[in-house]
Design an enzyme around this catalytic site. Sequence first.
Site, PDB file in Angstrom:
ATOM      1  N   PHE A 145     -13.747   3.030   3.256  1.00 28.57           N
ATOM      2  CA  PHE A 145     -12.751   2.279   2.502  1.00 28.57           C
ATOM      3  C   PHE A 145     -12.315   3.093   1.277  1.00 28.57           C
ATOM      4  CE2 PHE A 145     -11.258  -0.837  -0.588  1.00 28.57           C
ATOM      5  CZ  PHE A 145     -10.324  -1.503   0.185  1.00 28.57           C
ATOM      6  N   VAL A 146     -11.012   3.320   1.158  1.00 26.39           N
ATOM      7  CA  VAL A 146     -10.495   4.143   0.060  1.00 26.39           C
ATOM      8  C   VAL A 146      -9.580   3.333  -0.856  1.00 26.39           C
ATOM      9  CG1 VAL A 146     -10.629   6.294   1.382  1.00 26.39           C
ATOM     10  CG2 VAL A 146      -8.513   4.952   1.435  1.00 26.39           C
ATOM     11  N   ASP A 167      -5.466   2.374  10.392  1.00 26.92           N
ATOM     12  CA  ASP A 167      -6.887   2.024  10.489  1.00 26.92           C
ATOM     13  C   ASP A 167      -7.128   1.453  11.887  1.00 26.92           C
ATOM     14  OD1 ASP A 167      -9.504   1.346   9.883  1.00 26.92           O
ATOM     15  OD2 ASP A 167      -8.999  -0.364   8.653  1.00 26.92           O
ATOM     16  N   ASP A 205       0.661   3.279   4.446  1.00 34.78           N
ATOM     17  CA  ASP A 205      -0.322   4.101   3.737  1.00 34.78           C
ATOM     18  C   ASP A 205      -1.401   4.614   4.692  1.00 34.78           C
ATOM     19  OD1 ASP A 205      -1.343   1.545   4.117  1.00 34.78           O
ATOM     20  OD2 ASP A 205      -2.033   1.253   2.075  1.00 34.78           O
ATOM     21  N   GLY A 207       0.789  -1.239   0.000  1.00 30.64           N
ATOM     22  CA  GLY A 207       0.000   0.000   0.000  1.00 30.64           C
ATOM     23  C   GLY A 207       0.816   1.281   0.000  1.00 30.64           C
TER      24      GLY A 207
HETATM   25  P1  5GP Z   1      -4.721  -1.607  10.242  1.00 34.58           P
HETATM   26  O1  5GP Z   1      -3.800  -2.749  10.570  1.00 34.58           O
HETATM   27  O2  5GP Z   1      -4.341  -0.294  10.875  1.00 34.58           O
HETATM   28  O3  5GP Z   1      -6.158  -1.961  10.474  1.00 34.58           O
HETATM   29  O4  5GP Z   1      -4.720  -1.418   8.699  1.00 34.58           O
HETATM   30  C1  5GP Z   1      -3.668  -1.002   8.048  1.00 34.58           C
HETATM   31  C2  5GP Z   1      -3.600  -1.627   6.671  1.00 34.58           C
HETATM   32  O5  5GP Z   1      -4.871  -1.980   6.142  1.00 34.58           O
HETATM   33  C3  5GP Z   1      -3.052  -0.597   5.748  1.00 34.58           C
HETATM   34  O6  5GP Z   1      -1.676  -0.811   5.620  1.00 34.58           O
HETATM   35  C4  5GP Z   1      -3.769  -0.863   4.443  1.00 34.58           C
HETATM   36  O7  5GP Z   1      -2.998  -1.787   3.715  1.00 34.58           O
HETATM   37  C5  5GP Z   1      -5.034  -1.531   4.824  1.00 34.58           C
HETATM   38  N1  5GP Z   1      -6.163  -0.583   4.797  1.00 34.58           N
HETATM   39  C6  5GP Z   1      -6.745   0.034   5.847  1.00 34.58           C
HETATM   40  N2  5GP Z   1      -7.748   0.825   5.444  1.00 34.58           N
HETATM   41  C7  5GP Z   1      -7.779   0.710   4.100  1.00 34.58           C
HETATM   42  C8  5GP Z   1      -8.599   1.320   3.094  1.00 34.58           C
HETATM   43  O8  5GP Z   1      -9.505   2.132   3.336  1.00 34.58           O
HETATM   44  N3  5GP Z   1      -8.330   0.961   1.825  1.00 34.58           N
HETATM   45  C9  5GP Z   1      -7.351   0.083   1.468  1.00 34.58           C
HETATM   46  N4  5GP Z   1      -7.176  -0.183   0.182  1.00 34.58           N
HETATM   47  N5  5GP Z   1      -6.559  -0.494   2.394  1.00 34.58           N
HETATM   48  C10 5GP Z   1      -6.774  -0.180   3.696  1.00 34.58           C
HETATM   49 MG    MG Z   2      -0.923  -2.034   4.120  1.00 28.31          MG
END
Ligand code: 5GP
Ligand code: MG
Length: 185
Positions: free
Chosen positions: A159-160, A109, A106, A50
Site C-alpha cells: 500500500f503506497v 491494483d 494512479d 488519486g
Molecule cells: P483496483 O480497482 O485496480 O483494485 O484499484 C485501483 C484504485 O485503488 C486506484 O485508483 C487507487 O485509487 C486505489 N489504490 C490501489 N492501490 C492503492 C495503494 O497502494 N494506495 C492508495 N492510496 N490507493 C490505492
Molecule cells: Mg483511484
Amino acid sequence: MSAPIAGVLSSLERVLLDRDTIQRRVADLAKQIEEDFAGRELFVLALMDGAIFFVADLLRHINLPVKLYTLSVSSYHGETSSSGRVQMLQGLPASLKGQNVLLIDDILDTGLTLGTVHDRILEECQPQSLRVAVLLSKDRQRVREAPTHYVGFEIADEFVVGYGMDYKGHYRNLPCIGILNQAHI
Ligand code: 5GP
Ligand code: MG
C-alpha cells in the site's frame, strides 16, 4: 525542503519513488503519448481523486490539443485494500463519444476500477481509439483484466501513499511515493 512537508514525510517508513524519479518518468510517458496521438485531439478521462497529480504533470508535457474530463471513482472506501466494489459517482461525459480517449488512473491494483471504466467507455462511447495510462502497476494477480498501454512504474504489492494517493484522505500532497509507517495505519 519546507518544514510542513518534512513533517508529513516522517510518516513514511520508506520512500519508494522520489520526486525527481517520478517527474522524469512522467515526462517520458508524455513524450510517448504525444508521439502515439500525433495529429489528433486527445480526450483525457482522469479518475479522481488519486490521479490528480499525475494527470496535472503529465498533460503539461503533452504538446497536442487536449480536453480534460474527470470521473470520481471509489473502491478503497478509506481502507488499505480494495473493497471489490467500484463506485462511479457520475456517468461518463457524453463528449467522449467517437473520440480518441486516454483513460488515466494512479494505480492498477485488482484491475476492477480500470476494467470497469474501460469497458463502459467502449460500450457507451464507441471511441475512435481508447488507451490507458497508469503511473503505477502493482505486481499481483488481477481480479479483472484491464489493458494498460502506458505504465510509469511496476511496484510490489504494497500500500503506497503520496503524489495524489491517500490514506483516509491524507498524504496526497507528498511529492514522492512511499510506504506508510505501520504506526500511522
Ligand atoms: P483496483 O480497482 O485496480 O483494485 O484499484 C485501483 C484504485 O485503488 C486506484 O485508483 C487507487 O485509487 C486505489 N489504490 C490501489 N492501490 C492503492 C495503494 O497502494 N494506495 C492508495 N492510496 N490507493 C490505492
Ligand atoms: Mg483511484
